[in-house]
Design a protein around this motif. Structure first.
Motif, mmCIF file in Angstrom:
data_model
loop_
_atom_site.group_PDB
_atom_site.id
_atom_site.type_symbol
_atom_site.label_atom_id
_atom_site.label_comp_id
_atom_site.label_asym_id
_atom_site.label_seq_id
_atom_site.Cartn_x
_atom_site.Cartn_y
_atom_site.Cartn_z
ATOM 1 N N MET A 1 -5.783 -5.006 0.747
ATOM 2 C CA MET A 1 -5.912 -4.063 -0.335
ATOM 3 C C MET A 1 -5.841 -4.818 -1.657
ATOM 4 S SD MET A 1 -3.936 -0.397 -0.683
ATOM 5 C CE MET A 1 -3.377 -0.477 0.977
ATOM 6 N N GLY A 2 -6.679 -4.457 -2.590
ATOM 7 C CA GLY A 2 -6.708 -5.129 -3.874
ATOM 8 C C GLY A 2 -5.448 -4.880 -4.669
ATOM 9 N N PRO A 3 -5.089 -5.812 -5.563
ATOM 10 C CA PRO A 3 -3.874 -5.663 -6.353
ATOM 11 C C PRO A 3 -3.865 -4.364 -7.148
ATOM 12 C CG PRO A 3 -5.018 -7.724 -6.876
ATOM 13 C CD PRO A 3 -5.818 -7.010 -5.847
ATOM 14 N N ALA A 4 -5.015 -3.939 -7.625
ATOM 15 C CA ALA A 4 -5.074 -2.702 -8.407
ATOM 16 C C ALA A 4 -4.809 -1.485 -7.538
ATOM 17 C CB ALA A 4 -6.431 -2.567 -9.073
ATOM 18 N N LEU A 5 -5.103 -1.599 -6.246
ATOM 19 C CA LEU A 5 -4.937 -0.445 -5.373
ATOM 20 C C LEU A 5 -3.524 -0.309 -4.824
ATOM 21 C CD1 LEU A 5 -8.312 -0.531 -3.410
ATOM 22 C CD2 LEU A 5 -7.713 0.842 -5.390
ATOM 23 N N VAL A 6 -2.688 -1.313 -4.988
ATOM 24 C CA VAL A 6 -1.322 -1.222 -4.472
ATOM 25 C C VAL A 6 -0.320 -0.835 -5.551
ATOM 26 C CG1 VAL A 6 -1.706 -2.771 -2.536
ATOM 27 C CG2 VAL A 6 -0.918 -3.709 -4.702
ATOM 28 N N THR A 7 -0.778 -0.501 -6.719
ATOM 29 C CA THR A 7 0.120 -0.074 -7.786
ATOM 30 C C THR A 7 0.858 1.195 -7.376
ATOM 31 O OG1 THR A 7 0.280 0.660 -10.076
ATOM 32 C CG2 THR A 7 -1.765 1.178 -8.953
ATOM 33 N N PRO A 8 2.117 1.313 -7.754
ATOM 34 C CA PRO A 8 2.841 2.552 -7.439
ATOM 35 C C PRO A 8 2.350 3.731 -8.285
ATOM 36 C CG PRO A 8 4.211 1.089 -8.745
ATOM 37 C CD PRO A 8 2.952 0.328 -8.407
ATOM 38 N N TYR A 9 1.450 3.474 -9.207
ATOM 39 C CA TYR A 9 0.974 4.522 -10.110
ATOM 40 C C TYR A 9 -0.428 5.011 -9.743
ATOM 41 C CZ TYR A 9 4.659 2.001 -12.507
ATOM 42 O OH TYR A 9 5.830 1.355 -12.794
ATOM 43 N N ALA A 10 -0.830 4.829 -8.505
ATOM 44 C CA ALA A 10 -2.159 5.259 -8.072
ATOM 45 C C ALA A 10 -2.148 6.721 -7.638
ATOM 46 C CB ALA A 10 -2.649 4.372 -6.929
ATOM 47 N N LEU A 11 -3.278 7.381 -7.871
ATOM 48 C CA LEU A 11 -3.459 8.775 -7.486
ATOM 49 C C LEU A 11 -4.801 8.944 -6.787
ATOM 50 C CD1 LEU A 11 -2.487 10.532 -10.849
ATOM 51 C CD2 LEU A 11 -1.093 10.415 -8.783
ATOM 52 N N THR A 12 -4.850 9.870 -5.847
ATOM 53 C CA THR A 12 -6.102 10.273 -5.227
ATOM 54 C C THR A 12 -6.435 11.669 -5.734
ATOM 55 O OG1 THR A 12 -5.830 8.939 -3.248
ATOM 56 C CG2 THR A 12 -7.245 10.857 -3.043
ATOM 57 N N VAL A 13 -7.676 11.845 -6.156
ATOM 58 C CA VAL A 13 -8.140 13.122 -6.684
ATOM 59 C C VAL A 13 -9.213 13.648 -5.743
ATOM 60 C CG1 VAL A 13 -9.175 14.322 -8.649
ATOM 61 C CG2 VAL A 13 -7.723 12.302 -9.030
ATOM 62 N N ASP A 14 -8.975 14.823 -5.179
ATOM 63 C CA ASP A 14 -9.951 15.447 -4.296
ATOM 64 C C ASP A 14 -10.534 16.648 -5.029
ATOM 65 O OD1 ASP A 14 -11.484 16.600 -2.327
ATOM 66 O OD2 ASP A 14 -9.924 16.481 -0.784
ATOM 67 N N ALA A 15 -11.753 16.468 -5.517
ATOM 68 C CA ALA A 15 -12.438 17.544 -6.228
ATOM 69 C C ALA A 15 -13.418 18.267 -5.303
ATOM 70 C CB ALA A 15 -13.161 16.985 -7.449
ATOM 71 N N GLY A 16 -13.440 17.865 -4.029
ATOM 72 C CA GLY A 16 -14.299 18.532 -3.056
ATOM 73 C C GLY A 16 -15.755 18.125 -3.109
ATOM 74 N N GLY A 17 -16.081 17.084 -3.874
ATOM 75 C CA GLY A 17 -17.469 16.660 -4.012
ATOM 76 C C GLY A 17 -17.992 15.959 -2.769
ATOM 77 N N ARG A 18 -19.323 15.929 -2.643
ATOM 78 C CA ARG A 18 -19.949 15.304 -1.483
ATOM 79 C C ARG A 18 -20.934 14.198 -1.866
ATOM 80 N NH1 ARG A 18 -19.725 18.193 3.464
ATOM 81 N NH2 ARG A 18 -21.794 17.379 3.961
ATOM 82 N N GLU A 19 -21.162 13.990 -3.152
ATOM 83 C CA GLU A 19 -22.160 13.003 -3.577
ATOM 84 C C GLU A 19 -21.540 11.940 -4.469
ATOM 85 O OE1 GLU A 19 -25.518 14.887 -5.337
ATOM 86 O OE2 GLU A 19 -25.816 16.247 -3.641
ATOM 87 N N LEU A 20 -21.939 10.679 -4.239
ATOM 88 C CA LEU A 20 -21.422 9.563 -5.032
ATOM 89 C C LEU A 20 -21.780 9.701 -6.506
ATOM 90 C CD1 LEU A 20 -22.023 6.454 -2.749
ATOM 91 C CD2 LEU A 20 -19.837 7.454 -3.419
#
Length: 175
Positions: A1-20
């Motif tokens: 996992m990249g250093p930026a992705l292991v920050t304790p300040y990360a959030l996942t946002v699920d807006a329900g989208g299906r397209e990149l």
């Protein structure tokens, strides 16, 4: 996992989208809405299974910014979870992304941005530092084994272009 992705300040946002493409636009809109600093990483992640979709992750530099983002994103009606959904996000927002315009050398791409390396599709050899890369103003590296990697492909004239095209045509666009 990249250093930026292991920050304790990360959030996942699920807006329900299906397209990149829509997810990219949402990441840019959220970055503007939240006035996020340039050292934020914003990625897209493909979720498979019963409800396939594209979720977003934000790796933020501080707890106050994480708290503010959480409150505002929840207030906008998004489902927000702590951490990142997986270690292979496709980076849309990352340090230096705004400087990756026009044609640059591979060395320029690496020195101006958080991208760790450039690979060329179909070859194990890395491109030389002086190899030109026409960015098409759309550079989407991915996290691979803890490094931010841009996959490129050869183009006419001995240059490289990012593998992901800015405006993909769907397979049945003319039907």
């Amino acid at each position: 996992m990249g250093p930026a992705l292991v920050t304790p300040y990360a959030l996942t946002v699920d807006a329900g989208g299906r397209e990149l493409r829509a997810a990219d636009h949402l990441l840019h809109a959220l970055a503007a809405e939240l006035a996020l600093p340039e050292d934020v990483f914003g990625c897209t992640h493909l979720v498979r299974g019963e409800r396939p979709r594209v979720v977003l992750s934000l790796a933020l530099p501080s707890e106050p910014l994480r708290r503010t983002a959480l409150e505002r994103l929840t207030g906008l009606g998004h489902e927000v979870l702590p951490g990142v959904p997986d270690p292979v996000g496709r980076a849309v927002l990352y340090p230096g992304v705004t400087s990756l315009t026009g044609t640059l050398t591979v060395a320029d791409v690496l020195s101006r941005s958080a991208i760790d390396r450039v690979t060329v599709l179909g070859t194990a050899d890395r491109p030389g530092p002086g190899t030109p890369l026409a960015t098409r103003d759309h550079v989407r590296p991915q996290w691979q084994d803890g490094a931010l990697v841009l996959t490129a492909m050869p183009a006419a004239g001995g240059i490289l272009v990012p593998f992901e095209v800015p405006d993909p045509t769907s397979c049945c666009a003319d039907h």
